[in-house]
Design a protein around this motif. Structure first.
Motif, PDB file in Angstrom:
ATOM      1  N   LEU A 223       0.828  -1.208   0.000  1.00 55.36           N
ATOM      2  CA  LEU A 223       0.000   0.000   0.000  1.00 55.36           C
ATOM      3  C   LEU A 223       0.857   1.249   0.000  1.00 55.36           C
ATOM      4  O   LEU A 223       0.566   2.231  -0.687  1.00 55.36           O
ATOM      5  N   ILE A 226       2.651   1.963  -3.437  1.00 59.26           N
ATOM      6  CA  ILE A 226       1.815   2.511  -4.505  1.00 59.26           C
ATOM      7  C   ILE A 226       1.230   3.872  -4.146  1.00 59.26           C
ATOM      8  O   ILE A 226       0.505   4.475  -4.942  1.00 59.26           O
ATOM      9  N   ALA A 228      -0.853   4.839  -1.483  1.00 60.93           N
ATOM     10  CA  ALA A 228      -2.218   4.950  -0.966  1.00 60.93           C
ATOM     11  C   ALA A 228      -2.312   5.901   0.217  1.00 60.93           C
ATOM     12  O   ALA A 228      -3.375   6.442   0.502  1.00 60.93           O
ATOM     13  N   SER A 251      -5.509   5.434   2.171  1.00 61.37           N
ATOM     14  CA  SER A 251      -5.152   4.248   2.954  1.00 61.37           C
ATOM     15  C   SER A 251      -6.067   4.070   4.154  1.00 61.37           C
ATOM     16  O   SER A 251      -6.396   2.946   4.537  1.00 61.37           O
ATOM     17  N   LEU A 254      -9.196   2.425   2.865  1.00 61.35           N
ATOM     18  CA  LEU A 254      -8.955   1.039   2.477  1.00 61.35           C
ATOM     19  C   LEU A 254      -8.799   0.141   3.699  1.00 61.35           C
ATOM     20  O   LEU A 254      -9.363  -0.965   3.748  1.00 61.35           O
ATOM     21  N   PHE A 276      -7.644  -3.295  -1.280  1.00 63.80           N
ATOM     22  CA  PHE A 276      -7.084  -2.648  -2.474  1.00 63.80           C
ATOM     23  C   PHE A 276      -8.160  -2.210  -3.463  1.00 63.80           C
ATOM     24  O   PHE A 276      -7.843  -1.883  -4.605  1.00 63.80           O
ATOM     25  N   VAL A 279      -7.887   0.647  -6.507  1.00 62.69           N
ATOM     26  CA  VAL A 279      -6.535   1.083  -6.861  1.00 62.69           C
ATOM     27  C   VAL A 279      -6.325   1.096  -8.374  1.00 62.69           C
ATOM     28  O   VAL A 279      -5.391   1.730  -8.866  1.00 62.69           O
ATOM     29  N   TYR A 280      -7.196   0.388  -9.128  1.00 59.08           N
ATOM     30  CA  TYR A 280      -7.158   0.487 -10.585  1.00 59.08           C
ATOM     31  C   TYR A 280      -7.982   1.672 -11.082  1.00 59.08           C
ATOM     32  O   TYR A 280      -8.084   1.888 -12.285  1.00 59.08           O
ATOM     33  N   LEU A 289      -4.010   4.037  -8.811  1.00 57.65           N
ATOM     34  CA  LEU A 289      -2.660   3.870  -8.289  1.00 57.65           C
ATOM     35  C   LEU A 289      -1.889   2.794  -9.036  1.00 57.65           C
ATOM     36  O   LEU A 289      -0.666   2.770  -8.998  1.00 57.65           O
TER      37      LEU A 289
END
Length: 400
Positions: A223, A226, A228, A251, A254, A276, A279-280, A289
């Motif tokens: 996390l 990337i 977050a 984050s 999440l 997650f 995240v796309y 991300l």
């Protein structure tokens, strides 16, 4: 004596831009984008963009609600463009900017619409730099609609006036003095692509509170890698209204969603996917991300089944799913010409992640009567695929 407004009718060409320091750091560039890409974006705005009107005390404009469809379009070639803009920002302002933290929005202004004077001060993880790229049909040039870069809240006399010229880019460094406005459009349609960037030297540390205690260290590290903890999460109410309310690191959201899924007794793959989700790039909101075209890193981190749920959370059109024989479901998938057929546990897992995400945002989330009815209907449809604790919590919290 009152000075005249500066009318910026011709801007610097890409590659030879100079930093202007008055009224605050900015740069103007013509033809930053490749001519073909600029034409494709304008065509998409005119033919495929979905626009919703927004009226507040600050502005009257249209906002594009399906901007991700443009960003996901491989034919547009926008990924190199986003990085090219980042390169120009670094050249102009002399500060490194993040490549993994880029947000995009698009606006349309027609005759009579405007944006009043304001400044967007970077705070609570909001962007530090912005690129505003104008698009307008050569057949119907925009009159009015100039972007004004001002010294103060009330001063227009000595402002930099930037006409809405096709493929013209304004780079701005945001601060408490970056006042700007858009004059009323008189004729034509003024489109703008607004790209947000973050200075790389303003990183936040990952918050590892009590929600993080049940998460393996390797996933917390992923996390953090990337970013977050550096990206702001916009609550649903703020996103719908356009307000920047309750800003906090993504984050946190999440980790909270993961904790709710665990408390419901969900399958470990569903819990990992919840950690997650988005995240796309969530549908219509937020920041991607990870690239949906390079899924191997996340698949390796959380396993193929959990990663599939993360991907489906982004691309599955949950409005179109419908039961099929043998307990399976059929639904449309973003970017795919044909519907996908999925097993019931997979579809239920995507909905559980969506519901846990909403549940985590209570009390900021507000549901319509139709949404409540949909949740209740889904709970009944999925039956034993939804853990009893999840059904009870959703019914008492979101549907009471």
């Amino acid at each position: 004596m009152t000075s005249q407004k500066r009318d910026t009718t011709a801007a610097s060409r890409a590659g030879s831009s100079l930093l202007e320091r008055e009224p605050y750091p900015h740069a103007l560039l013509d033809e930053l984008l490749d001519e073909n890409i600029a034409a494709q974006i304008l065509d998409w705005f005119e033919e495929r963009g979905s626009w919703t009107v927004e009226r507040t005390g600050l502005y009257e404009q249209y906002r594009c609600v399906n901007i991700l469809d443009l960003l996901f379009a491989h034919s547009a070639g926008l990924s190199p463009m986003l990085l090219r803009v980042a390169d120009r920002l670094e050249e102009v302002f002399g500060r490194p900017v993040e490549r993994r933290r880029i947000e995009a929005g698009a606006h349309k202004l027609v005759a009579g619409q405007y944006i009043r004077t304001h400044t967007d001060v970077p705070h609570d993880l909001t962007e530090t730099h912005r690129a505003v790229i104008s698009f307008a049909s050569p057949a119907a040039p925009v009159t009015g609609g100039e972007l004004m870069l001002q010294r103060s809240q009330s001063s227009l006399d000595d402002a930099v006036r930037v006409r809405a010229v096709h493929n013209r880019t304004v780079l701005m460094e945001l601060s408490d003095v970056s006042f700007h406005s858009v004059l009323p459009v008189q004729s034509g349609v003024r489109y703008s692509l607004v790209l947000s960037y973050w200075a790389a030297d303003l990183r936040e540390k990952l918050h590892r509170g009590w929600h993080a205690k049940a998460v393996p260290a390797r996933l917390l590290d992923f996390l953090e890698r990337i970013g977050a903890h550096e990206v702001p999460h916009v609550g649903r109410r703020a996103a719908v209204s356009g307000r920047r309310a309750r800003r906090r690191p993504l984050s946190d959201h999440l980790l909270g969603t993961h904790a709710i899924l665990r408390s419901w007794g969900c399958d470990p793959d569903v819990c990992a996917a919840g950690l997650f989700h988005g995240v796309y790039g969530p549908l219509g909101l937020g920041t991607a991300l990870l690239s949906p075209d390079a899924r191997a890193p996340l698949r390796e981190a959380i396993g193929p089944k959990a990663e599939q749920l993360v991907h489906l959370y982004t691309v599955l059109d949950r409005r179109t799913d419908r039961p099929a024989p043998d307990g399976r479901f059929v639904a449309s998938v973003l970017g795919e010409p044909e519907d996908a057929e999925l097993d019931g546990s997979t579809v239920a897992g995507v909905f559980l992640i969506s519901w846990a995400s909403l549940r985590e945002q209570v009390p900021d989330v507000e549901l319509s009567v139709a949404e409540v009815d949909e949740i209740l209907g889904r709970l009944e449809l999925f039956g034993s695929l939804v853990p009893p604790r999840a059904a009870a919590d959703l019914t008492s919290t979101l549907c009471s």
